[in-house]
Design a protein around this motif. Structure first.
Motif, PDB file in Angstrom:
ATOM      1  N   TRP A 262       0.872  -1.179   0.000  1.00 20.29           N
ATOM      2  CA  TRP A 262       0.000   0.000   0.000  1.00 20.29           C
ATOM      3  C   TRP A 262       0.908   1.226   0.000  1.00 20.29           C
ATOM      4  CZ3 TRP A 262      -0.074   3.350   4.323  1.00 20.29           C
ATOM      5  CH2 TRP A 262       0.619   2.868   5.445  1.00 20.29           C
ATOM      6  N   PHE A 263       0.575   2.155  -0.866  1.00 21.96           N
ATOM      7  CA  PHE A 263       1.417   3.335  -1.054  1.00 21.96           C
ATOM      8  C   PHE A 263       0.567   4.594  -1.072  1.00 21.96           C
ATOM      9  CE2 PHE A 263       3.759   0.200  -3.970  1.00 21.96           C
ATOM     10  CZ  PHE A 263       4.574  -0.259  -2.945  1.00 21.96           C
ATOM     11  N   MET A 264       1.211   5.719  -0.737  1.00 18.08           N
ATOM     12  CA  MET A 264       0.571   7.023  -0.820  1.00 18.08           C
ATOM     13  C   MET A 264       1.344   7.884  -1.816  1.00 18.08           C
ATOM     14  SD  MET A 264      -0.141   7.453   3.281  1.00 18.08           S
ATOM     15  CE  MET A 264       1.444   6.722   3.746  1.00 18.08           C
ATOM     16  N   HIS A 265       0.669   8.859  -2.388  1.00 18.68           N
ATOM     17  CA  HIS A 265       1.282   9.660  -3.454  1.00 18.68           C
ATOM     18  C   HIS A 265       2.586  10.334  -3.029  1.00 18.68           C
ATOM     19  CE1 HIS A 265      -1.422   9.425  -6.839  1.00 18.68           C
ATOM     20  NE2 HIS A 265      -2.474   9.736  -6.114  1.00 18.68           N
ATOM     21  N   THR A 266       2.582  11.015  -1.882  1.00 18.67           N
ATOM     22  CA  THR A 266       3.714  11.908  -1.585  1.00 18.67           C
ATOM     23  C   THR A 266       4.247  11.801  -0.167  1.00 18.67           C
ATOM     24  OG1 THR A 266       2.139  13.688  -1.067  1.00 18.67           O
ATOM     25  CG2 THR A 266       3.012  13.617  -3.312  1.00 18.67           C
ATOM     26  N   THR A 267       3.873  10.763   0.575  1.00 20.49           N
ATOM     27  CA  THR A 267       4.337  10.652   1.952  1.00 20.49           C
ATOM     28  C   THR A 267       4.390   9.186   2.360  1.00 20.49           C
ATOM     29  OG1 THR A 267       3.957  11.412   4.241  1.00 20.49           O
ATOM     30  CG2 THR A 267       2.017  10.803   2.954  1.00 20.49           C
ATOM     31  N   ASP A 268       5.058   8.917   3.481  1.00 20.23           N
ATOM     32  CA  ASP A 268       4.980   7.600   4.101  1.00 20.23           C
ATOM     33  C   ASP A 268       4.473   7.716   5.540  1.00 20.23           C
ATOM     34  OD1 ASP A 268       7.165   8.803   5.236  1.00 20.23           O
ATOM     35  OD2 ASP A 268       8.541   7.131   4.930  1.00 20.23           O
ATOM     36  N   GLU A 269       3.978   8.907   5.899  1.00 18.81           N
ATOM     37  CA  GLU A 269       3.509   9.166   7.255  1.00 18.81           C
ATOM     38  C   GLU A 269       1.982   9.081   7.325  1.00 18.81           C
ATOM     39  OE1 GLU A 269       5.433   9.590   9.892  1.00 18.81           O
ATOM     40  OE2 GLU A 269       7.243   9.373   8.653  1.00 18.81           O
ATOM     41  N   ILE A 270       1.474   8.528   8.441  1.00 17.66           N
ATOM     42  CA  ILE A 270       0.036   8.370   8.626  1.00 17.66           C
ATOM     43  C   ILE A 270      -0.364   8.815  10.031  1.00 17.66           C
ATOM     44  CG2 ILE A 270      -0.290   6.499   6.962  1.00 17.66           C
ATOM     45  CD1 ILE A 270      -0.012   4.501   9.242  1.00 17.66           C
ATOM     46  N   TYR A 271      -1.659   9.038  10.191  1.00 16.27           N
ATOM     47  CA  TYR A 271      -2.196   9.298  11.528  1.00 16.27           C
ATOM     48  C   TYR A 271      -3.561   8.630  11.630  1.00 16.27           C
ATOM     49  CZ  TYR A 271      -5.352  12.862   9.560  1.00 16.27           C
ATOM     50  OH  TYR A 271      -6.324  13.521   8.840  1.00 16.27           O
ATOM     51  N   THR A 272      -4.036   8.442  12.859  1.00 16.97           N
ATOM     52  CA  THR A 272      -5.306   7.761  13.094  1.00 16.97           C
ATOM     53  C   THR A 272      -6.439   8.764  13.180  1.00 16.97           C
ATOM     54  OG1 THR A 272      -4.165   6.016  14.312  1.00 16.97           O
ATOM     55  CG2 THR A 272      -6.552   6.150  14.582  1.00 16.97           C
ATOM     56  N   ASP A 273      -7.490   8.491  12.417  1.00 18.35           N
ATOM     57  CA  ASP A 273      -8.693   9.316  12.407  1.00 18.35           C
ATOM     58  C   ASP A 273      -9.374   9.258  13.789  1.00 18.35           C
ATOM     59  OD1 ASP A 273     -10.629  10.568  10.212  1.00 18.35           O
ATOM     60  OD2 ASP A 273     -11.895   9.413  11.583  1.00 18.35           O
ATOM     61  N   PRO A 274     -10.210  10.261  14.113  1.00 18.60           N
ATOM     62  CA  PRO A 274     -10.932  10.226  15.390  1.00 18.60           C
ATOM     63  C   PRO A 274     -11.825   8.999  15.584  1.00 18.60           C
ATOM     64  CG  PRO A 274     -10.954  12.459  14.530  1.00 18.60           C
ATOM     65  CD  PRO A 274     -10.352  11.588  13.464  1.00 18.60           C
ATOM     66  N   ASP A 275     -12.164   8.281  14.494  1.00 21.79           N
ATOM     67  CA  ASP A 275     -12.981   7.077  14.681  1.00 21.79           C
ATOM     68  C   ASP A 275     -12.195   5.948  15.344  1.00 21.79           C
ATOM     69  OD1 ASP A 275     -11.434   5.804  12.687  1.00 21.79           O
ATOM     70  OD2 ASP A 275     -12.982   5.949  11.158  1.00 21.79           O
ATOM     71  N   GLY A 276     -10.881   6.144  15.533  1.00 17.39           N
ATOM     72  CA  GLY A 276     -10.067   5.169  16.229  1.00 17.39           C
ATOM     73  C   GLY A 276      -9.555   4.033  15.367  1.00 17.39           C
TER      74      GLY A 276
END
Length: 256
Positions: free
Chosen positions: A209-223
């Motif tokens: 799984w890849f993202m266009h311009t980053t390798d950083e993620i965060y968790t949405d408020p839905d947990g």
């Protein structure tokens, strides 16, 4: 513990792989502008019930999840890149949708994912899906008996690097059997010749799984839902693969 299945057990796993492939095919066909994510989850739920299968997701509650998941699909849209919790959202023209689905049939689990563009596509999204697909194919090609887990990881990472993409190493593939997530972790980048030796009878989920311009993620408020740190979109492709003496066997092949 990393388990190896007998040839007879791998044959027993085929129905689960076929069913997961059938559900994902139906979901890809159903995904359209105006379709609610909850409708997709309900479709998969009906198919599970009709088949007499068992969801791997509803009661799933790992350490990184805020609560039991409660749905039978992961539906990740645009900058939601993994573990998207289905909610009241109607798909819009141009949305990039990733669907991840795992279930148990007769006690055996298969796990697979795909990404599609709803309505009018952006070329960069099509390119991202194509790159992620190539990475999955490269990972499967490296899943040969005698190779190491690092060979799969390196093959996936090479495709990402050639496309100029960064790779997040927090989440990746895993072994599969009676449960969805076995002890073996398969990173989406790594060094060749390292790690667990691939042996006939090992069954794994390979999932770049890849993202266009980053390798950083965060968790949405839905947990649960993981989003890209910079708002860029993501694509996710996955197959359940058995290692056999003759090479990799894709149990969730949707082309059959």
């Amino acid at each position: 513990m990393i388990e190896l299945q007998t040839p007879a057990q791998i044959e027993e796993m085929r129905p689960a792989g076929r069913f997961v492939a059938e559900v994902l095919t139906a979901l890809a066909e159903a995904a359209d502008v105006g379709v609610n994510l909850l409708e997709l989850d309900a479709l998969a739920h009906r198919m599970i019930k009709d088949r007499g299968a068992e969801s791997c997701y509803i009661d799933y509650h790992p350490s990184f999840g805020a609560s039991p998941f409660g749905k039978v699909l992961c539906t990740s849209v645009n900058d939601a890149v993994l573990h998207g919790l289905p909610h009241d959202y109607k798909l819009r023209d141009g949305d990039l949708l990733s669907v991840d689905f795992a279930c148990s049939v007769d006690g055996w689990v298969s796990d697979s994912a795909l990404s599609v563009v709803v309505g009018t596509p952006r070329q960069e999204d099509l390119d991202l899906i194509a790159t992620t697909t190539r990475a999955l194919e490269a990972g499967i090609a490296a899943a040969q008996p005698g190779n190491k887990v690092g060979d799969i990881s390196h093959a996936i990472g090479n495709v990402a690097r050639e496309a100029g993409l960064k790779v997040n190493l927090q989440f990746g593939g895993h072994s599969v059997g009676r449960t969805m997530h076995g002890d073996l972790h398969i990173s989406n980048d790594g060094r060749p010749g390292r790690g667990f030796k691939l042996q006939p009878g090992l069954v794994i989920a390979i999932e770049p799984w890849f993202m266009h311009t980053t390798d950083e993620i965060y968790t949405d408020p839905d947990g649960w839902t993981l989003r890209s740190a910079d708002g860029s979109r993501g694509a996710h492709m996955e197959h359940t693969v058995a290692i056999t003496p003759d090479g990799p066997l894709v149990l969730t092949d949707r082309s059959m």
